[in-house]
Design an enzyme around this catalytic site. Structure first.
Site, PDB file in Angstrom:
ATOM      1  N   SER A  45       0.855   2.040  -4.615  1.00 41.25           N
ATOM      2  CA  SER A  45       1.021   0.866  -5.808  1.00 41.25           C
ATOM      3  C   SER A  45       0.634   0.830  -6.989  1.00 41.25           C
ATOM      4  CB  SER A  45       0.621  -0.487  -4.938  1.00 41.25           C
ATOM      5  OG  SER A  45      -0.432  -0.364  -4.738  1.00 41.25           O
TER       6      SER A  45
ATOM      7  N   CYS B 211       0.729  -1.062  -0.208  1.00 40.36           N
ATOM      8  CA  CYS B 211      -0.098   0.128   0.001  1.00 40.36           C
ATOM      9  C   CYS B 211       0.912   1.294   0.053  1.00 40.36           C
ATOM     10  CB  CYS B 211      -0.929  -0.038   1.196  1.00 40.36           C
ATOM     11  SG  CYS B 211      -1.853   1.651   1.150  1.00 40.36           S
TER      12      CYS B 211
HETATM   13  O1  LIG Z   1      -1.995   3.288  -2.238  1.00 41.56           O
HETATM   14  C1  LIG Z   1      -2.043   2.164  -2.419  1.00 41.56           C
HETATM   15  O2  LIG Z   1      -1.195   1.536  -3.005  1.00 41.56           O
HETATM   16  C2  LIG Z   1      -3.303   1.408  -1.707  1.00 41.56           C
HETATM   17  N1  LIG Z   1      -4.326   2.422  -1.674  1.00 41.56           N
HETATM   18  C3  LIG Z   1      -5.409   1.654  -1.321  1.00 41.56           C
HETATM   19  C4  LIG Z   1      -5.282   0.371  -2.190  1.00 41.56           C
HETATM   20  C5  LIG Z   1      -3.655   0.318  -2.425  1.00 41.56           C
HETATM   21  O3  LIG Z   1      -3.237  -0.709  -1.937  1.00 41.56           O
END
Ligand SMILES: O=C(O)[C@H]1NCC[C@@H]1O
Length: 402
Positions: free
Chosen positions: A313, A106
């Site tokens: 991500s 994340c």
């Molecule tokens: O920023 C991210 O990578 C995360 N935000 C919610 C889903 C992903 O894992």
């Protein structure tokens, strides 16, 4: 337990009070759990993740779901001893969680953790990050933390100032950045056939769509809004997008022919499709100093949770698609906007390729070279909590979601 503002001896029902620090990264919450979660059994981080899932999922639900959380809540449980902290390859570990389970990478939470791991007061969090030994790079006024995520070690760089008693403090006015694990495309321009049960009204008569698959610490299906039957992301009904993404996820998970696009080369436990990222390349405010921008919406998990941030991500994955599919130069800085950053003009994630990965692994399972991507974004503190369950409370101990 800290002195409560009420004249009541809160007798926690079995579990210790859980202490958290709440943050947001471009609107996406991260509830950082730093005290009170039961000790996890296992030597490796993935074994500890399995223990948390099997034996303490009620506490995940308690902290993520109502009444203490909500369907869009996200959490990060700090784990101060893993196989990689023991070997010196990482400083501290983390397990990510959301409204239906645990996830393996994340980026938005990593940005928030960068600040917290620099800022937390060791006296207030005894035993957390016992090996903390932040080195100051005086030239860049930054420090780094090697964060052991389930997907691997992510190097987090935090801009700092020298604050109280000469101790380092994160600089809230500057972006935290991280260099993710190897990112690579696993399928480009893949035709997906949608069975009737997995179609949505905006598709019209179409039964096939074309998508990309990419790994940026988690696997994503990346698809243009128009390809899903929506003319853009801006004036679109979020529930309609959620339904379309959920139907597409169902179709991809149900048909074994697509499994190849989200299989992890070494860890079966990491081989799952986290979400769908719907792209609108016609939009995206381009801030000064970057080369391009695009708007996107990350819809993830079995409950179609909507990331308010540009998804860290997912930004690593999308920048990798830019590298592999569109041959962008490595140094090209692309800003990835969410609906929140596009509307506010602030908070987009900037991403660029810092290097080609040394180990290109087995080329048969990827659609292009493996690269390392740096993602930058800003997070802010929003609150500090002590969560309890009174012994007479028979409703909220395991959370709920209407
Ligand atoms: O920023 C991210 O990578 C995360 N935000 C919610 C889903 C992903 O894992």
């Amino acid at each position: 337990m800290a002195k409560l503002p009420i004249r009541q001896d809160i007798i926690p029902a079995g579990d210790a009070p859980i202490l958290t620090v709440d943050t947001h990264t471009t609107g996406e919450p991260t509830r950082i759990i730093y005290s009170g979660f039961p000790a996890l059994h296992g030597h490796t981080l993935l074994q500890k993740k399995a223990d948390a899932k099997a034996n303490h999922d009620h506490i995940r639900r308690r902290l993520m779901l109502e009444p203490r959380g909500h369907r869009e809540m996200f959490g990060a449980l700090l784990v101060n001893n893993t196989e990689l902290t023991a070997s010196g390859d990482a400083d501290i570990g983390v397990l990510f969680m959301h409204n239906e389970g645990f996830s393996d990478m994340c980026g938005h939470a990593t940005i928030a953790l960068g600040r917290f791991l620099v800022d937390f007061d060791a006296e207030a969090c005894p035993g957390l990050f016992p090996g903390r030994n932040l080195q100051l790079n005086k030239k860049t006024m930054t420090t780094t933390v090697n964060l052991h995520c389930p997907c691997g070690v992510v190097k987090v760089t935090v801009p700092v100032v020298v604050g109280l008693e000469g101790k380092l403090q994160s600089d809230p006015g500057k972006s935290v950045s991280f260099v993710s694990v190897d990112s690579y495309a696993t399928g480009l321009d893949v035709d997906v056939t949608l069975p009737d049960a997995s179609r949505w009204s905006e598709l019209g008569e179409r039964t096939r769509i074309t998508v990309d698959f990419c790994y940026g610490g988690a696997f994503y299906c990346v698809v243009d809004a128009e390809e899903l039957g929506f003319d853009s992301l801006k004036s679109t009904d979020l529930d309609a997008l959620r339904r379309a993404a959920g139907s597409l996820m169902d179709a991809l998970n149900a048909d074994p022919q697509y499994r190849q696009f989200f299989q992890h080369p070494t860890e079966p436990d990491l081989g799952c499709l986290l979400g769908v990222i719907i792209r609108d390349t016609s939009r995206g405010v381009i801030p000064d100093g970057v080369d391009g921008a695009e708007l996107g919406l990350c819809i993830f998990g079995d409950q179609q949770q909507v990331d308010r941030s540009p998804c860290g991500s997912g930004s690593a994955a999308r920048r990798t698609i830019g590298h592999t599919k569109y041959n962008w130069p490595m140094e090209k800085k692309q800003v990835y906007h969410s609906l929140v950053s596009e509307a506010s003009g602030r908070g987009g994630f900037t991403a660029y390729v810092v290097e080609r990965s040394q180990d290109q692994g087995d080329a048969s399972d990827v659609a292009g070279e493996r690269v390392r991507v740096r993602v930058e974004g800003q997070a802010f503190y929003t609150g500090f909590s002590t969560f309890v369950v009174e012994s007479a409370d028979r409703i909220s101990g395991s959370g709920f979601m209407l």
